[in-house]
Design an enzyme around this catalytic site. Structure first.
Site, PDB file in Angstrom:
ATOM      1  N   GLU A  52    -118.555 -33.343 -60.410  1.00  0.00           N
ATOM      2  CA  GLU A  52    -117.521 -34.315 -60.775  1.00  0.00           C
ATOM      3  C   GLU A  52    -116.790 -34.873 -59.561  1.00  0.00           C
ATOM      4  OE1 GLU A  52    -116.741 -33.252 -65.354  1.00  0.00           O
ATOM      5  OE2 GLU A  52    -115.524 -32.098 -63.951  1.00  0.00           O
ATOM      6  N   LYS A  53    -117.448 -34.845 -58.411  1.00  0.00           N
ATOM      7  CA  LYS A  53    -116.734 -35.304 -57.205  1.00  0.00           C
ATOM      8  C   LYS A  53    -116.523 -36.811 -57.198  1.00  0.00           C
ATOM      9  CE  LYS A  53    -120.885 -34.933 -54.246  1.00  0.00           C
ATOM     10  NZ  LYS A  53    -121.748 -34.319 -55.268  1.00  0.00           N
TER      11      LYS A  53
ATOM     12  N   GLU B 219    -113.028 -28.271 -74.758  1.00  0.00           N
ATOM     13  CA  GLU B 219    -113.978 -29.204 -75.385  1.00  0.00           C
ATOM     14  C   GLU B 219    -115.173 -28.481 -76.014  1.00  0.00           C
ATOM     15  OE1 GLU B 219    -115.109 -32.283 -72.656  1.00  0.00           O
ATOM     16  OE2 GLU B 219    -113.290 -33.418 -73.044  1.00  0.00           O
TER      17      GLU B 219
ATOM     18  N   TRP C 175    -119.861 -39.954 -65.464  1.00  0.00           N
ATOM     19  CA  TRP C 175    -120.968 -39.537 -66.330  1.00  0.00           C
ATOM     20  C   TRP C 175    -121.645 -40.666 -67.099  1.00  0.00           C
ATOM     21  CZ3 TRP C 175    -118.677 -40.875 -70.836  1.00  0.00           C
ATOM     22  CH2 TRP C 175    -117.295 -40.688 -70.969  1.00  0.00           C
TER      23      TRP C 175
ATOM     24  N   GLU D 126    -106.607 -35.281 -71.890  1.00  0.00           N
ATOM     25  CA  GLU D 126    -107.361 -35.756 -70.726  1.00  0.00           C
ATOM     26  C   GLU D 126    -107.648 -37.233 -70.880  1.00  0.00           C
ATOM     27  OE1 GLU D 126    -111.172 -33.974 -69.950  1.00  0.00           O
ATOM     28  OE2 GLU D 126    -110.412 -31.955 -70.199  1.00  0.00           O
TER      29      GLU D 126
END
Ligand code: GAL
Length: 681
Positions: A354-355, A150, A314, A306
């Site tokens: 990012e958990k 990205e 987010w 993805e």
């Protein structure tokens, strides 16, 4: 050019085994088998593990996991691992850290911490790519290179001194002389004349509005500069492993990168798509990106690299994908030409930023997880859909889209702030409600394959693009153009003489003045059949010379004057809208224009997503329902694409899908769809 071909639809995820102990790796491979996973993206954020100190490489763990995956029948989309430089790199080479518009150098502690111009980052990332390629180039699991990750997602512009120097080089190559640069940037204004190349700077924070032509060139340069970085890695991969295809994951309508240009570097286009499940229409948000991705490489099949199984982490408030939505969106991607469905990520992290992002294997054990069950079932379902790989999506209708115009429109100091994507989204939604396949087309592309081309808001038009549009209409095409289009040329200079400077003859109409409305303000227009409908945001003083007037303004100083026109030009027609109608009126206008252009349409209930694809010997009709009410769709002569059974009528509840085979000469006219209850039995 190597071709990405797994021999099946790809199914899988980003896999980050470095976050887990070895016991978990074995369990992962077992579960991957259960879910039909045949491809994972590996090593995307592994630089610090692969090269813990400069020049000291540790590949043992990656060797082990590559072998383990291969043994489990899982193929690998191997990352060059350059997306997140390790702390040692950023600290040893402080100039590798990017600088913001305000002059702040960013710090260690997250990812994508690199300045695209920095020679140390460039050299070390290219060396890493080469080392990875040399080590795994002949590994039997390797199927695809995943270059970096990205690009431009967090850092699409760096304002440091190194970037300033490269910007000057880029400008010298573009303009040759300062005289030409001064002309293109209009520096006679506000005493901005440059007398020496060294005076030329990035558009850093300034006291007032920055020079818009400079701002536009800066965006062009920034996209090209990052692309050069990408090319440096790609070159090494092509040298070491000429038979392995390369890709990098795009982000759809990402503001920073001109993907029409970028996509030409890839062997297969790949994209990450995260529609908001709490948004008004996630399927339109996603569908737009799917259609763009297919369009970037001329209709070639592409990869959904993805998506989330459920919630992301987010947004301010992260809604889950409710049961069925993940499958429906995945089937939509396949309908629009995807060759595979991948997720971020395989196993949900327990630490790190990012958990709380969903994954296939979540924090709860698979046997207790609805998200796992849906992902596993989809993986198994895909095995019965491999025949889709032969299908092509063709469109008679295109939406014109261009990053350069978007960048120019985003410069400060305009008649009104007019964000582009909501406008493009509204036109796209209206076209999709008529059932038609839609491509996105670059302004300078060959338009001759389309019956109708729409320009929701193409602020910048180069003379070449204007010439292409003129030839398209002259040759029998239908053009539908929205307001504040064709205003400036490639330098962001107004083409004077009334707007749109280069297309007045095609439109048979011209704009004297703009009259943007205030936020929330509404006006009305009266259509030829007497209907009066609301308009918002923007109005114009439009003069119809030879064009027919389709609607007039009801009030204000432009009462009675044209709002919408149509002009016969050559063999074709050019429609012009000088305002923003509501969805119903926009759809009505587009319906009329498409019908006039000979495009077959259907009237679809809210949320029914229809795609037609061609298999060579027939056509597939993909029906996916995202609306709130059940619908019944009738399609004479259809059969179920999987079982072959006749299926002339299908009832779809929310998130249901049907895949039908229809004859080669099938036309959307033959499809009727209504709320289920309203179909008489
Ligand atoms: C993408 C990124 C992934 C992950 C994901 C979360 O932008 O490539 O690494 O961060 O978003 O949605």
């Amino acid at each position: 050019m190597p071709h990405f071909d797994l021999g099946a639809l790809a199914y899988g995820a980003d896999y980050n085994p470095e976050q887990w102990p070895r016991e978990v790796w074995r369990e992962d491979v077992r579960l991957m088998g259960e879910a039909g996973v045949n491809l994972v993206s590996l090593g995307i954020f592994s630089w610090a593990q692969l090269e813990p100190r400069e020049g000291a490489f540790e590949f043992g763990w990656l060797d082990e996991i590559m072998n383990l995956l291969h043994g489990g029948g899982v193929r690998v989309n191997l990352a060059t691992a350059t997306a997140s430089p390790p702390p040692w790199l950023s600290l040893a080479y402080p100039d590798s850290r990017p600088v913001t518009v305000d002059g702040v150098r960013l710090e260690v502690g997250a990812r994508q911490l690199y300045c695209p111009s920095d020679p140390h980052y460039r050299a070390l990332s290219v060396r890493l790519a080469r080392t990875v390629a040399e080590r795994y180039g002949t590994h039997p699991a390797l199927r695809l290179w995943h270059v970096n990750n990205e690009y431009g997602c967090h850092i699409d512009q760096c304002y440091c001194a190194q970037c300033a120097a490269r910007f000057r080089e880029w400008l010298r190559a573009r303009y040759g002389t300062l005289i030409e640069l001064n002309r293109a940037w209009g520096t006679a204004f506000w005493s901005q004349r440059y007398g020496d190349w060294a005076e030329v700077q990035p558009p850093r924070r300034a006291p007032s509005f920055p020079n818009p032509s400079q701002g536009l060139d800066w965006r062009r340069f920034s996209s090209d500069n990052i692309l050069e970085l990408h090319r440096a890695e790609v070159e090494v991969l092509r040298e070491v492993t000429p038979d392995i295809p390369v890709t990098t994951n795009f982000l759809g309508f990402l503001p920073g990168l001109d993907y029409f240009r970028w996509a030409q570097e890839e062997d297969v286009a790949a994209v990450d798509v995260y529609p908001d499940p709490a948004g008004a229409a996630p399927h339109l948000e996603a569908g737009m990106v799917f259609d763009l991705t297919r369009s970037l490489r001329g209709g070639q099949r592409w990869l959904l690299m993805e998506q989330a199984t459920s919630a992301v982490n987010w947004r301010e408030r992260n809604a889950p994908k409710r049961p069925g939505l993940m499958r429906a969106l995945s089937l939509q991607a396949l309908a629009r030409g995807a060759d595979g469905i991948q997720f971020f990520q395989w196993r949900q992290s327990v630490a790190g930023a990012e958990k709380y992002h969903s994954a296939l294997v979540g924090h709860v054990p698979p046997e207790r997880s609805r998200v796992w069950r849906e992902a596993r079932d989809l993986g198994q379902e895909l095995r019965g859909l491999d025949f889709l790989r032969g299908a092509r999506v063709k469109a008679d209708v295109a939406v014109m889209f261009d990053w350069h115009s978007w960048w120019a429109l985003s410069q400060a100091s305009q008649p009104a702030v007019t964000p582009l994507l909501p406008v493009v989204g509204a036109w796209y939604a209206a076209l999709r409600s008529l059932g038609v396949n839609v491509d996105f087309v670059h302004p300078e592309a060959d338009l001759s394959g389309y019956r109708a081309v729409t320009l929701p808001q193409q602020y910048l038009l180069t003379p070449d693009a204007a010439q292409g549009i003129r030839a398209f209409v002259e040759g029998g095409g239908t053009l539908v153009m929205g307001p504040y289009s064709g205003v400036v040329d490639g330098d962001d200079h107004v083409v004077p003489g009334g707007y749109p400077g280069l297309l007045q003859d095609v439109l048979g109409a011209w704009v004297e003045e703009w009259a943007p409305l205030q936020t929330g303000e509404e006006r009305e227009v009266r259509w030829a059949d007497g209907r009066v409908t609301p308009v918002t945001e923007w109005t114009e003083v439009l003069h119809a010379d030879s064009a027919e007037v389709l609607a007039t303004y009801e009030a204000d100083f432009i009462a009675g004057q044209p709002a919408v026109t149509r002009h016969a030009f050559g063999q074709g027609y050019a429609y012009y809208l000088s305002t923003r109608p509501d969805a119903a009126a926009l759809t009505d206008l587009l319906r009329g224009a498409l019908q006039g252009a000979g495009v077959a349409i259907a009237e679809l209930p809210d949320g029914l997503d229809v795609t037609l694809s061609d298999t060579g010997d027939g056509r597939l009709l993909h029906l996916i329902h995202f609306g709130p009410q059940a619908v019944t769709v009738q399609v004479p002569q259809a059969s179920d694409a999987r079982s072959g059974q006749p299926r002339a009528s299908v009832t779809l509840h929310p998130t249901d899908a049907a895949l039908l085979r229809v004859p080669v000469d099938f036309s959307l006219h033959e499809l009727t769809a209504r709320a289920a209850a309203s179909i008489p039995t």
